[in-house]
Design an enzyme around this catalytic site. Structure first.
Site, PDB file in Angstrom:
ATOM      1  N   LYS A   1       0.787  -1.040   0.092  1.00 12.42           N
ATOM      2  CA  LYS A   1       0.023   0.062  -0.018  1.00 12.42           C
ATOM      3  C   LYS A   1       0.802   1.294  -0.016  1.00 12.42           C
ATOM      4  O   LYS A   1       0.494   2.151  -0.530  1.00 12.42           O
ATOM      5  CB  LYS A   1      -0.987   0.126   1.160  1.00 12.42           C
ATOM      6  CG  LYS A   1      -1.833  -1.168   1.173  1.00 12.42           C
ATOM      7  CD  LYS A   1      -2.935  -0.998   0.037  1.00 12.42           C
ATOM      8  CE  LYS A   1      -4.078  -2.058   0.301  1.00 12.42           C
ATOM      9  NZ  LYS A   1      -3.584  -3.503   0.467  1.00 12.42           N
TER      10      LYS A   1
ATOM     11  N   GLY B   1      -9.082  -6.293   2.008  1.00  5.94           N
ATOM     12  CA  GLY B   1     -10.248  -7.109   2.703  1.00  5.94           C
ATOM     13  C   GLY B   1     -10.626  -6.513   4.061  1.00  5.94           C
ATOM     14  O   GLY B   1     -11.522  -7.298   4.475  1.00  5.94           O
TER      15      GLY B   1
ATOM     16  N   LYS C   1      -5.775  10.243   6.291  1.00  2.52           N
ATOM     17  CA  LYS C   1      -7.145  10.609   6.613  1.00  2.52           C
ATOM     18  C   LYS C   1      -8.305   9.781   6.609  1.00  2.52           C
ATOM     19  O   LYS C   1      -8.395   9.057   5.400  1.00  2.52           O
ATOM     20  CB  LYS C   1      -7.244  11.962   6.115  1.00  2.52           C
ATOM     21  CG  LYS C   1      -8.378  12.774   6.036  1.00  2.52           C
ATOM     22  CD  LYS C   1      -8.589  13.368   7.741  1.00  2.52           C
ATOM     23  CE  LYS C   1      -9.676  14.316   7.792  1.00  2.52           C
ATOM     24  NZ  LYS C   1      -9.672  14.798   9.193  1.00  2.52           N
TER      25      LYS C   1
ATOM     26  N   LEU D   1     -12.020   9.754   5.640  1.00  2.23           N
ATOM     27  CA  LEU D   1     -13.126  10.422   4.956  1.00  2.23           C
ATOM     28  C   LEU D   1     -14.298  10.038   5.702  1.00  2.23           C
ATOM     29  O   LEU D   1     -14.702   8.612   5.753  1.00  2.23           O
ATOM     30  CB  LEU D   1     -13.041  10.266   3.535  1.00  2.23           C
ATOM     31  CG  LEU D   1     -11.986  10.610   2.798  1.00  2.23           C
ATOM     32  CD1 LEU D   1     -11.841  10.370   1.343  1.00  2.23           C
ATOM     33  CD2 LEU D   1     -11.572  12.189   3.173  1.00  2.23           C
TER      34      LEU D   1
ATOM     35  N   HIS E   1     -17.015   4.875  -2.883  1.00  2.00           N
ATOM     36  CA  HIS E   1     -15.758   4.104  -3.661  1.00  2.00           C
ATOM     37  C   HIS E   1     -16.020   3.631  -5.023  1.00  2.00           C
ATOM     38  O   HIS E   1     -16.947   2.975  -5.212  1.00  2.00           O
ATOM     39  CB  HIS E   1     -15.985   2.435  -2.666  1.00  2.00           C
ATOM     40  CG  HIS E   1     -14.648   1.654  -3.122  1.00  2.00           C
ATOM     41  ND1 HIS E   1     -14.008   1.071  -2.102  1.00  2.00           N
ATOM     42  CD2 HIS E   1     -14.060   1.566  -4.097  1.00  2.00           C
ATOM     43  CE1 HIS E   1     -13.246   0.303  -2.509  1.00  2.00           C
ATOM     44  NE2 HIS E   1     -12.868   0.583  -3.897  1.00  2.00           N
TER      45      HIS E   1
ATOM     46  N   GLU F   1      -8.507   2.048  -7.651  1.00  2.00           N
ATOM     47  CA  GLU F   1      -9.492   2.489  -6.617  1.00  2.00           C
ATOM     48  C   GLU F   1      -9.399   3.762  -6.155  1.00  2.00           C
ATOM     49  O   GLU F   1      -8.269   3.888  -5.579  1.00  2.00           O
ATOM     50  CB  GLU F   1      -9.529   1.131  -5.663  1.00  2.00           C
ATOM     51  CG  GLU F   1      -9.745  -0.045  -6.241  1.00  2.00           C
ATOM     52  CD  GLU F   1     -10.750  -1.169  -5.386  1.00  2.00           C
ATOM     53  OE1 GLU F   1     -10.889  -0.656  -4.339  1.00  2.00           O
ATOM     54  OE2 GLU F   1     -10.867  -2.206  -5.997  1.00  2.00           O
TER      55      GLU F   1
ATOM     56  N   ASN G   1      -5.501  -2.721  -7.716  1.00  2.00           N
ATOM     57  CA  ASN G   1      -5.927  -4.092  -7.800  1.00  2.00           C
ATOM     58  C   ASN G   1      -5.149  -4.647  -9.272  1.00  2.00           C
ATOM     59  O   ASN G   1      -5.760  -4.339 -10.288  1.00  2.00           O
ATOM     60  CB  ASN G   1      -7.081  -4.995  -7.845  1.00  2.00           C
ATOM     61  CG  ASN G   1      -7.697  -4.478  -6.272  1.00  2.00           C
ATOM     62  OD1 ASN G   1      -6.870  -4.824  -5.457  1.00  2.00           O
ATOM     63  ND2 ASN G   1      -8.909  -4.069  -6.185  1.00  2.00           N
TER      64      ASN G   1
ATOM     65  N   ARG H   1      -5.335  -7.343 -11.395  1.00  5.71           N
ATOM     66  CA  ARG H   1      -5.963  -8.332 -11.736  1.00  5.71           C
ATOM     67  C   ARG H   1      -7.430  -8.286 -12.286  1.00  5.71           C
ATOM     68  O   ARG H   1      -8.016  -6.936 -12.150  1.00  5.71           O
ATOM     69  CB  ARG H   1      -6.212  -9.581 -10.727  1.00  5.71           C
ATOM     70  CG  ARG H   1      -6.864  -8.769  -9.373  1.00  5.71           C
ATOM     71  CD  ARG H   1      -7.143  -9.616  -8.278  1.00  5.71           C
ATOM     72  NE  ARG H   1      -7.547  -8.874  -6.958  1.00  5.71           N
ATOM     73  CZ  ARG H   1      -8.650  -8.540  -6.512  1.00  5.71           C
ATOM     74  NH1 ARG H   1      -9.447  -8.462  -7.467  1.00  5.71           N
ATOM     75  NH2 ARG H   1      -8.912  -8.001  -5.333  1.00  5.71           N
TER      76      ARG H   1
ATOM     77  N   ARG I   1     -23.767  -9.700  -5.383  1.00  8.82           N
ATOM     78  CA  ARG I   1     -22.896 -10.534  -5.006  1.00  8.82           C
ATOM     79  C   ARG I   1     -23.694 -11.473  -4.267  1.00  8.82           C
ATOM     80  O   ARG I   1     -24.245 -11.329  -3.125  1.00  8.82           O
ATOM     81  CB  ARG I   1     -21.815 -10.182  -4.353  1.00  8.82           C
ATOM     82  CG  ARG I   1     -20.815  -9.264  -4.954  1.00  8.82           C
ATOM     83  CD  ARG I   1     -19.619  -9.234  -4.227  1.00  8.82           C
ATOM     84  NE  ARG I   1     -18.660  -8.357  -4.831  1.00  8.82           N
ATOM     85  CZ  ARG I   1     -17.225  -8.357  -4.744  1.00  8.82           C
ATOM     86  NH1 ARG I   1     -16.533  -9.162  -3.655  1.00  8.82           N
ATOM     87  NH2 ARG I   1     -16.572  -7.333  -5.460  1.00  8.82           N
TER      88      ARG I   1
END
Length: 447
Positions: free
Chosen positions: A116, A164, A201, A203, A208, A275, A289, A291, A337
């Site tokens: 990250k 996750g 920070k 939010l 997203h 993202e 990501n 993939r 999902r």
């Protein structure tokens, strides 16, 4: 083009890859644990190899077993799908060292975006806006307090490795900071073998938003628009839609152009998703990501572009089939999902599927490896189906989605179908008035 692709995954994504391969005239090899001997992708593949017992560490994460399966079947490429080894840079390297093509980004880019902190630094250097936060991992509590005061409370503490929602804690004040740090480090160490954390920070009411990209070996990169993945529980996505109800065409073009320019500089290869958190008209990078995503079908629905097919062709050295000017967006798409879980407690519900009737009709797609008589094993992720619905407008898409959810039958186990039936009729959702915290904040009042 490849002659034979080994699919290093299971469930609906393995079946999705198999279908894309067959449409390209490519033979497939399914690998499976003993628990998945009767899985649909195993039944349909040209060849199948058992790679170990049920635990993922002994099968789907067993690199020597997967490579042995590729070698004995003479597979010339491996598609990792998502999860498992899909973002394991060392796996991608080993595959290449054995003369087999890894269908995905370069190991260098996987490694860069898998950390990250490194990903955030790369994003900054590429001109992609980031959430204010620490420069690298935070050390002791004194350093953490200094950084937190600089960026302002509340702050979000996150593991530098993994995702996750694990190793992620919020501190609303200095009094909560020490305990949040300790818990995040402990959780990160247990989950990822790396207890380093960083801070950014927090939010309060963000969306997203993620941008789908494709890049080829000739240096071309395009974006396929955005997906809104704000409906989440414990940082796990529940439902996704495109286009986002929160963005207009100007916002979409702006962030898409930023992402394309940045990843073009990077020389990104294959499919990927950048993202962001979006709040008050501003985008903040959170991760990339490297993939294909679970929610890629809604992008396919509005663009007509087969993302998995493009992945395979790019890995074989072909140029992108499209230029940015060729990418157009039609209508609205939503994905639900469907998990093998109790819709109220979210407790896992493995077991035998006694009845299975997927919905159909215009604009309805179901990605699932279920069939009547199949036993959902207790060893893996609970995702068992994805319901993807497309319509000319968001309202028509919602009407079609409600109808499809009413038709969907999965008997013998608990599923989250009923949760989605309630969700898509909720007034806030219908109005598009939600953020990443909305589901957990409001769930008790309408379930």
């Amino acid at each position: 083009m490849f002659e034979k692709v080994l699919i290093a995954n299971r469930g609906e994504v393995a079946l999705r890859i198999h279908r894309a391969c067959r449409e390209l005239g490519i033979h497939t090899v399914a690998v499976h644990s003993t628990a998945d001997a009767d899985a649909m992708h195993v039944r349909l593949a040209d060849e199948a190899v058992c790679i170990g017992p049920p635990p993922a560490t002994d099968s789907y994460l067993n690199i020597p077993a997967i490579l042995s399966a590729a070698e004995i079947t003479n597979a010339d490429a491996i598609h990792p799908g998502y999860g498992f080894l899909s973002e394991n840079a060392r796996f991608a390297e080993i595959v290449g060292e054995h003369g087999i093509t890894f269908i995905g980004p370069t190991p260098e880019h996987i490694r860069m975006m898998g950390d990250k902190i490194a990903a955030k630094e790369a994003a900054k250097s590429l001109g992609i806006p980031c959430v204010p936060g620490s420069d690298g991992s935070v050390g002791n509590d004194t350093d953490a307090k200094r950084v937190a005061k600089e960026i302002g409370f509340p702050v979000l503490i996150k593991a530098t490795a993994g995702g996750g929602g694990r190793g992620m804690k919020v501190a609303n004040s200095e009094a909560e900071l020490s305990e949040a740090l300790s818990m995040a480090r402990s959780e990160a160490g247990k989950a990822f073998g790396n207890d380093q954390v960083y801070m950014e920070k927090y939010l309060v009411t963000p969306r997203h938003i993620e941008v789908q990209v494709l890049g080829d070996s000739q240096g071309h990169v395009i974006h396929l628009g955005e997906r809104d993945c704000s409906l989440q529980r414990r940082h796990q996505k529940i439902l996704e839609e495109t286009p986002s109800p929160a963005l207009n065409a100007g916002d979409r073009d702006k962030i898409g152009d930023i992402v394309v320019r940045g990843l073009s500089k990077l020389g990104y290869l294959g499919a990927g998703t950048v993202e962001f958190l979006y709040e008050n008209g501003k985008f903040y990078f959170i991760e990339m990501n490297t993939r294909v995503q679970v929610e890629h079908p809604i992008t396919e629905a509005v663009t007509g572009i087969d993302i998995v097919r493009e992945q395979i062709k790019i890995a074989a050295g072909a140029p992108l089939s499209y230029e940015q000017k060729d990418v157009t967006f039609h209508g609205h798409a939503i994905e639900c999902r469907i998990n093998a879980e109790d819709p109220k407690t979210f407790r896992a519900s493995p077991g035998r599927v006694t009845d299975y009737h997927p919905p159909g009709g215009l604009g309805v797609r179901v990605d699932s490896a279920l069939y009547a008589g199949y036993s959902v094993p207790p060893y893996y992720d609970s995702l068992i189906a994805k319901l993807i619905v497309h319509g000319p407008t968001r309202n028509e898409c919602l009407m079609r989605l409600r109808r499809a959810l009413e038709e969907f039958v999965i008997g013998g186990i608990d599923t989250t179908i009923d949760l989605h039936r309630k969700l898509v009729s909720n007034v806030d959702f219908v109005n598009g008035a939600y953020d990443v915290h909305w589901l957990e904040r409001s769930m008790g009042s309408w379930r």
